[in-house]
Design a protein around this motif. Structure first.
Motif, PDB file in Angstrom:
ATOM      1  N   THR A 186      -3.445   4.574  -1.920  1.00 28.05           N
ATOM      2  CA  THR A 186      -4.555   5.203  -1.203  1.00 28.05           C
ATOM      3  C   THR A 186      -4.117   6.591  -0.764  1.00 28.05           C
ATOM      4  OG1 THR A 186      -6.267   4.864   0.477  1.00 28.05           O
ATOM      5  CG2 THR A 186      -4.002   4.304   1.107  1.00 28.05           C
ATOM      6  N   VAL A 197       0.849  -1.197   0.000  1.00 27.35           N
ATOM      7  CA  VAL A 197       0.000   0.000   0.000  1.00 27.35           C
ATOM      8  C   VAL A 197       0.883   1.245   0.000  1.00 27.35           C
ATOM      9  CG1 VAL A 197      -1.790   1.287   1.236  1.00 27.35           C
ATOM     10  CG2 VAL A 197      -1.855  -1.222   1.175  1.00 27.35           C
ATOM     11  N   ALA A 238      -9.042   4.156  -2.901  1.00 26.63           N
ATOM     12  CA  ALA A 238      -7.819   3.422  -3.245  1.00 26.63           C
ATOM     13  C   ALA A 238      -7.884   2.983  -4.697  1.00 26.63           C
ATOM     14  CB  ALA A 238      -7.656   2.210  -2.334  1.00 26.63           C
ATOM     15  N   SER A 275      -8.392   0.076   0.877  1.00 27.43           N
ATOM     16  CA  SER A 275      -7.225  -0.734   0.500  1.00 27.43           C
ATOM     17  C   SER A 275      -7.488  -2.216   0.766  1.00 27.43           C
ATOM     18  CB  SER A 275      -5.992  -0.292   1.298  1.00 27.43           C
ATOM     19  OG  SER A 275      -5.744   1.082   1.097  1.00 27.43           O
TER      20      SER A 275
END
Ligand code: AR6
Length: 169
Positions: free
Chosen positions: A79, A18, A63, A101
């Motif tokens: 994100t 992420v 996201a 996410s």
């Protein structure tokens, strides 16, 4: 399962990394810069190919998924966390960034995901509050068999996350 690690998220051996990006998804400093450097130009090209409205490819709290270029991960999930002192309910938007996410990870059948401390750098979120929101959201997500890692860059953040996780379990 949640695992806390002190280190550089670009080294994570997971299905999805992420990125704490900004709304343009065109790169920046901090963890965003590190991820783009490690992934190479393919990541920027994949971001540029995403639909945009007035330069916004990902509104705060949402996201977007791209391939991960040279990273060992399969995907990068970009994100955008809130800028702490510029929105009315930063806690809701931070939780939404984690939820969005996790939803993408579930939809793409990821078994593992690595998060940085979203909004805890230039976006100015207090770290103890952010740790609570991040961990509480992940614990409540109930995605079976998803291995969730948090990469905390600074030892003090690892301590805060560990303390918070212990208090939530
Ligand atoms: N691995 C893991 N964590 C890292 C790394 C790394 N390699 N590098 C920094 N961190 P920030 P934000 C930590 O500022 O607050 C960017 O310019 C860092 O210590 O990267 O969400 C974007 O383009 C901190 O705890 O993200 C946006 O414009 C955490 O990552 C803006 O910054 C997040 O810090 C987003 O700000």
């Amino acid at each position: 399962m949640i695992e806390l690690i002190c280190g550089d998220i670009t080294q994570a051996k997971v299905d999805a990394i992420v990125n704490a990006a900004n709304c343009s998804l065109l790169g920046g400093g901090g963890v965003d810069g590190a991820i783009h450097r490690a992934a190479g130009p393919e990541l920027l090209a994949a971001c540029q190919a995403l639909p945009e409205v007035d330069g916004v490819r990902c509104p705060t709290g949402e996201a977007r998924l791209t391939p991960a270029g040279n990273l060992s991960a399969q995907y990068v999930i970009h994100t955008v966390g809130p800028i702490y002192d510029q929105v009315r309910h930063p806690e809701r938007l931070l939780a939404k960034a984690y939820e969005s996410s996790l939803e993408l990870a579930e939809q793409t059948h990821c078994n593992s995901i690595a998060f940085p401390a979203i909004s805890c750098g230039v976006y100015g979120f207090p770290h103890d509050e952010a740790a609570f929101i991040a961990l509480n959201t992940c614990l409540n997500a109930e995605i079976p068999n998803l291995h969730i890692q948090f990469y905390l860059f600074k030892p003090l953040d690892l301590t805060i996350w560990q303390h918070t996780l212990n208090s939530l379990l």
